[in-house]
Scaffold this active site. Sequence first.
Site, short mmCIF file in Angstrom:
data_model
loop_
_atom_site.label_atom_id
_atom_site.label_comp_id
_atom_site.label_asym_id
_atom_site.label_seq_id
_atom_site.Cartn_x
_atom_site.Cartn_y
_atom_site.Cartn_z
N ARG A 190 1.03 -1.41 -0.33
CA ARG A 190 -0.04 0.10 -0.17
C ARG A 190 1.02 1.43 0.21
O ARG A 190 0.64 2.17 0.61
CB ARG A 190 -0.55 -0.52 1.60
CG ARG A 190 -2.13 -1.15 1.85
CD ARG A 190 -3.73 -0.76 2.25
NE ARG A 190 -3.42 -2.13 1.80
CZ ARG A 190 -4.88 -2.60 1.21
NH1 ARG A 190 -5.05 -1.24 0.04
NH2 ARG A 190 -5.34 -3.46 1.20
N LEU A 191 1.89 1.41 -0.68
CA LEU A 191 2.76 2.24 -0.47
C LEU A 191 2.85 2.64 -1.83
O LEU A 191 3.15 2.78 -2.75
CB LEU A 191 4.41 1.67 0.14
CG LEU A 191 4.44 1.21 1.45
CD1 LEU A 191 5.69 0.78 0.66
CD2 LEU A 191 4.06 1.98 2.20
#
Length: 213
Positions: A190-191
């Site tokens: 989720r970066l």
Amino acid sequence: MTDTTSIKHPTPLTSGDFTSAEEPFALFAEWFAEAVKSEPNDPNAMALATVDSDGLPDVRMVLMKGYDADGFVFYSHIASQKGRELAANPKAALLFHWKSLRRQVRIRGNVSPVTDEEADAYFATRPKQAQIGAWASKQSQPLESRFAFEQAIALVAAKYMIGDVPRPPGWSGWRIEPSRFEFWHDRPFRLHDRIEFRRDAPSQAWSKVRLYP
């Protein structure tokens, strides 16, 4: 079990990728061209969000039928729920989500009707059965039964059995002129990468900012 794959060697957060783009329309064109090749169905599908008279948001899927530097175009019935909401509050938001590419594009802006000439030209390209359906449908209005709809289609089909089907007077299109773009690309853990372009007037240059995921 905890998945720690790639934690020690994550994908770099900075690179010569889409975040270096300086102009949103060109970047959209690149992404859309890739989506046309990779999406199994309707790469031009977009969620259209409007607001009703009570301020309650509405969202539905529509098909983009054209885009250029002036904006993104779709067509529908003027008296439909979205048509009435856009007449009362001519602002909208769009969302393209291409799962095959793990990308999405959000767009916000003002809305204006297309010209009669544009609507006529696009309507003429539709399959005849779709043209007939546009005449038979009272979009967003209560429907007694599927049979009643099929009867209405049959009546219109008989009327236009020979020759061209003209565009219904209550059927047209709208153009969303973007004042905001956001490009989002999935990254591990989720970066994600996110960049936003914005301008307050068409005469202004676009400003760009990178956003936290």
